[in-house]
Enzyme design. Structure first.
Site, PDB file in Angstrom:
ATOM      1  N   TYR A 123       0.881  -1.171  -0.071  1.00 21.55           N
ATOM      2  CA  TYR A 123       0.091   0.063  -0.077  1.00 21.55           C
ATOM      3  C   TYR A 123       0.655   1.195  -0.023  1.00 21.55           C
ATOM      4  O   TYR A 123       0.331   2.368  -0.184  1.00 21.55           O
ATOM      5  CB  TYR A 123      -0.811   0.128   1.088  1.00 21.55           C
ATOM      6  CG  TYR A 123      -2.015  -1.065   0.950  1.00 21.55           C
ATOM      7  CD1 TYR A 123      -3.084  -0.914   0.178  1.00 21.55           C
ATOM      8  CD2 TYR A 123      -1.799  -2.284   1.667  1.00 21.55           C
ATOM      9  CE1 TYR A 123      -4.132  -1.991   0.058  1.00 21.55           C
ATOM     10  CE2 TYR A 123      -2.844  -3.428   1.296  1.00 21.55           C
ATOM     11  CZ  TYR A 123      -3.949  -3.145   0.504  1.00 21.55           C
ATOM     12  OH  TYR A 123      -4.876  -4.006   0.557  1.00 21.55           O
ATOM     13  N   PHE A 410     -11.100  -3.890  11.463  1.00 24.02           N
ATOM     14  CA  PHE A 410     -12.212  -3.730  10.769  1.00 24.02           C
ATOM     15  C   PHE A 410     -12.047  -4.362   9.260  1.00 24.02           C
ATOM     16  O   PHE A 410     -11.064  -4.734   8.903  1.00 24.02           O
ATOM     17  CB  PHE A 410     -12.444  -2.027  10.492  1.00 24.02           C
ATOM     18  CG  PHE A 410     -11.296  -1.242  10.169  1.00 24.02           C
ATOM     19  CD1 PHE A 410     -11.010  -1.234   8.658  1.00 24.02           C
ATOM     20  CD2 PHE A 410     -10.587  -0.512  10.942  1.00 24.02           C
ATOM     21  CE1 PHE A 410     -10.159  -0.416   8.043  1.00 24.02           C
ATOM     22  CE2 PHE A 410      -9.614   0.096  10.522  1.00 24.02           C
ATOM     23  CZ  PHE A 410      -9.305   0.405   9.215  1.00 24.02           C
TER      24      PHE A 410
END
Length: 410
Positions: A123, A410
């Site tokens: 990322y 999450f």
């Protein structure tokens, strides 16, 4: 190969999620976890790539607000469920999903995006920087004593069924959000996630247990945990696995940790996700027996650079011009003047003035929550000082009094 990138339809969720599961090893989630994920999925923020009738790529986002230095809660896209099928690697599918996501996030007016990375190297090229860390502890509890603060004995502890304690635990969580950067505010339904406890995930441990801390009839803390009994010829050698431990004041915090240390038949405490400045490190008599390990946690991407830098406060006056590289989101590139007053309230505007520091948006993402030092990034060659003294000034202003932390994934 012709592929189609589009928003997920609710009727396609099972097929979409199966692509994700296969990319992460092929084992399906337990039914109760799968049901919760389906309920929490924001379909309008979930992308899929189709190759004919097959789903070959997935990416989703949750609509959160995240605490930043100063206590503000900033709208953020929480990136999740990202995968590319092994049959479709190195074809630009991930890049196309990241491109679409960031464009959509910008259109929604969210200044930042956040994620936790299965592989951090993936990322960085999309502008995400590691902005918080998590500490894991494996504590030899029989070789440690706790030095607890006054008032600890006045805290009442009681067992509660996890499902029945859900609201109380969420209330404690919500009261602590603004006090630590990186903590997200969750939408309704997320309070269920810490309480999902499928048997298939326990690895021989007990069902999850919960203990609440009370003072004057008010809930002031909680701990959820598993116990894994084990025996050897010399006696018990069990492990307590702490999942969540939070409290509203030092005495309640110490009372909950003392409870964990006092559980019979257990010789080891494992806590896999704690803040790096956890107060428990000051309660224990021998921190070396805590066997500390630290790793990256939340990664931050500044989507609208000016709005993001204005949303947080700084530790004092600051006037610095950044020369920012951001090839993936070129609207952020160029020179920005960040000015903060004596209270740390900031404005960030484009400027033609000479730059003081040169860096990429990734470094600004790393420093954004105040846990990673710009000076440290400078020593690594990732921030270049163009005006003498500018790096120290900016680094000091960006730091947070409390270490950023993501308590729940999450």
């Amino acid at each position: 190969m012709t592929t189609e990138l589009r928003v997920l339809r609710p009727s396609e969720w099972n097929q979409w999620f199966e692509c994700l599961e296969l990319a992460f090893g092929g084992d399906g989630e337990a039914p109760e976890e799968r049901e919760l994920f389906e309920q929490l999925t924001e379909h309008e923020r979930s992308l899929g790539i189709w190759d004919g009738d097959d789903v070959v790529g997935t990416a989703g986002a949750f609509s959160f607000r995240v605490a930043v230095p100063g206590g503000a809660l900033v709208p953020a896209a929480a990136i999740t469920m990202v995968s590319v099928a092994a049959t479709h690697r190195r074809r630009g599918l991930l890049t196309s999903m990241m491109r679409r996501q960031l464009d959509d996030i910008r259109a929604l007016g969210e200044p930042i995006a956040v994620l936790t990375a299965s592989e951090p190297v993936i990322y960085g090229r999309f502008g995400y920087g590691a902005a918080s860390r998590q500490m894991s502890l494996t504590i030899e509890k029989d070789r440690i004593r706790l030095d607890v603060p006054p008032g600890t004995d006045e805290v009442r502890l009681r067992h509660a069924k996890p499902d029945e304690a859900m609201a109380a635990c969420e209330s404690v969580y919500e009261q602590l959000v603004s006090g630590r950067p990186g903590v997200p505010v969750h939408a309704p339904g997320w309070e269920r996630k810490p309480m999902v406890d499928p048997v298939s995930n326990r690895q021989g441990s007990s069902a999850q247990q919960c203990v609440l801390a009370e003072r004057d009839g008010e809930i002031v803390g909680n701990v959820t945990f598993h116990m894994k009994p084990e025996w050897e010829p010399a006696g018990p050698k069990g492990t307590v696995v702490v999942n969540d431990l939070a409290a509203l004041d030092p005495a309640a915090y110490a009372a909950l940790w003392r409870f964990v240390f006092d559980i019979d038949l257990m010789t080891t405490i494992v806590a896999r996700n704690r803040p790096v400045d956890d107060a428990v490190l000051h309660l224990v008599s021998d921190v070396r027996r805590c066997n500390i390990r630290v790793r990256d946690s939340l990664h931050v991407r500044l989507v609208e650079l000016g709005a993001a830098l204005e949303a947080r406060t700084y530790r004092g006056p600051l006037d610095v011009v950044f020369e920012v590289e951001d090839a993936f989101c070129p609207w952020n590139e160029g020179r920005w003047r960040l000015t903060a007053d004596a209270k740390g309230v900031a404005t960030c505007r484009r400027t033609d003035d000479a730059a003081d520091l040169a860096l990429s948006v990734r470094e600004l993402g790393s420093a954004y929550l105040g846990g990673e030092s710009l000076s440290s990034l400078g020593l690594a060659g990732r921030v270049r000082e163009l005006r003498a003294g500018a790096l120290a000034e900016a680094s000091s202003a960006f730091l947070s009094d409390t270490a950023p932390w993501l308590p729940r994934g999450f």
